[in-house]
Design an enzyme around this catalytic site. Sequence first.
Site, short mmCIF file in Angstrom:
data_model
loop_
_atom_site.label_atom_id
_atom_site.label_comp_id
_atom_site.label_asym_id
_atom_site.label_seq_id
_atom_site.Cartn_x
_atom_site.Cartn_y
_atom_site.Cartn_z
N LYS A 182 0.83 -1.20 0.00
CA LYS A 182 0.00 0.00 0.00
C LYS A 182 0.87 1.26 0.00
O LYS A 182 1.90 1.32 0.66
CB LYS A 182 -0.94 0.01 1.21
CG LYS A 182 -2.06 -1.03 1.13
CD LYS A 182 -2.96 -0.94 2.34
CE LYS A 182 -4.11 -1.94 2.24
NZ LYS A 182 -5.06 -1.56 1.17
N HIS A 240 -0.99 -8.18 9.37
CA HIS A 240 -1.08 -6.77 9.00
C HIS A 240 -0.67 -5.84 10.14
O HIS A 240 0.15 -4.94 9.98
CB HIS A 240 -2.49 -6.42 8.55
CG HIS A 240 -2.97 -7.19 7.37
ND1 HIS A 240 -2.13 -7.64 6.38
CD2 HIS A 240 -4.22 -7.59 7.00
CE1 HIS A 240 -2.82 -8.28 5.46
NE2 HIS A 240 -4.10 -8.27 5.82
N LYS A 338 -14.35 -6.48 12.73
CA LYS A 338 -15.38 -6.40 11.69
C LYS A 338 -16.64 -5.76 12.27
O LYS A 338 -16.85 -5.76 13.48
CB LYS A 338 -15.70 -7.79 11.15
CG LYS A 338 -14.56 -8.38 10.31
CD LYS A 338 -14.97 -9.66 9.63
CE LYS A 338 -13.86 -10.17 8.71
NZ LYS A 338 -13.63 -9.26 7.55
#
Length: 490
Positions: A182, A240, A338
Amino acid sequence: MSVHPQPARLLVLFGATGDLALRMLWASLYDLQSEGLLPHDLRLLGTARGELDRAGFQAVVAEAIQRRVAVSELREEVLQSLLARIDYIPAELGDAASANRLCARIAELRTGDIVYHLSTAPRFYVPICQILAAHGLNDPGTRVMLEKPIGHDRASADAIIDGVGRCFDESQVYRVDHYLGKEGVQNLIALRFGNGLFEPLWNARYVEQVQITVAETVGVEGRGDYYDHSGASRDMLQNHLLQMLALVAMEPPVAFLPTAVRDEKVKVLRALRPISADNVAAETVSGQYTAGAIDGVAVPGYVEELGRPSNRETFVAVRAHVDNWRWSGVPFYLRTGKRLPKRCTEILVQFRGVPHSIFGGGAQRDIRPNALLIRLQPEERIELQLMSKTPGLDRHGLRLSRVALDLDFHEEFATQPRRLAYERLYLDALEGNGTLFVRRDEIEAAWHWVDGILGAWHQLEITPRPYPAGTWGPSAAMTLAERHDHHWRD
């Protein structure tokens, strides 16, 4: 072993019709084709179980690209030039004849170095590598890209790593964490090591706390079986979040080269203070979303989406510590989940307050510590939050306000198209640059730390706390920071 890999002339994509390939990979290759960044003689070979001929597969790829690439960036001549590079051969790994045909086709197309991208379930990594090795297709001119997750704990990760390692040398293995591709993550590296302003302040003397958040508004979205096996800790924390923590906390590498960068990252991961049954309740919180609302739309709870009872965590927050000279005493707050209120990935570095405030009255109450906010998604920007005088007059003297020096990358680089993470990763893998890929010892160190948390939860029978969809996780996650006089940035 070749010390200097040559640009690849063949990319073999396993799982070429899978979800990742159709959502991200072919669109990334289209963008590289559009920019003229693919080697001019590169061939692309897709393989999957589907019985397609070359024309049928090219139609599948074209549809995927047209669905994912912005209309303004879609050009027919670019699409056709990419499709002209593409061939396809169906293969079933359990069928020897099918595997033989695949390997024969690879050998036939080969004119130089090869990159194999295994966009498959991890259980296929070792069998695929064994097949390639059995046909002599693992020589020093080959490289293999592996998607996460690498295992579901340290033991299973070691089994995959060892199995692949018997076929390919470590220098040939490119383990993907797409967050490292990214732009925002690479901007973090540029920010730290391309500017003289921050590095003198980048330590425990000046930094009060660091927060790293990866928040998603979506639920499991048809991936319930996979997610119920992994949960937030294995799916996000182990890779991550810990990769971003390592980039924030690492020492300056001697050069922006694969060995130097990864050496510094693994030092950070090994310096993480262990979390065990003795401190897991104080340093971690797990949660599972129940029915709620996202952007005003009612959504079901996790167990309703899954269709069966489950104690799998969909949210995890951790107060981590890097026990070395640079960061001793600085908490690193990590959270991911989430069905949270908004989608965002960001890093907040909060500096310590001024040692003594000269202001009185309202200004005394206004003053806040400086902070550096690095946003990775949905938009990429860097904000340096400073204190400034509030315009106007006040009978009681100055008033202060927090203002942001804001670098908006979309505005600053408006003429530059947004890049998918896989564009950078493909470009580096094709060129043989492993800097933004994950080395074996990083995987091992990350799993060792996360295994301690998961083992402690299991030992103490700690189960996820419920939180309504559309909220920032269980209330205990707020307390995790607040009892140390810190507050999450929401």
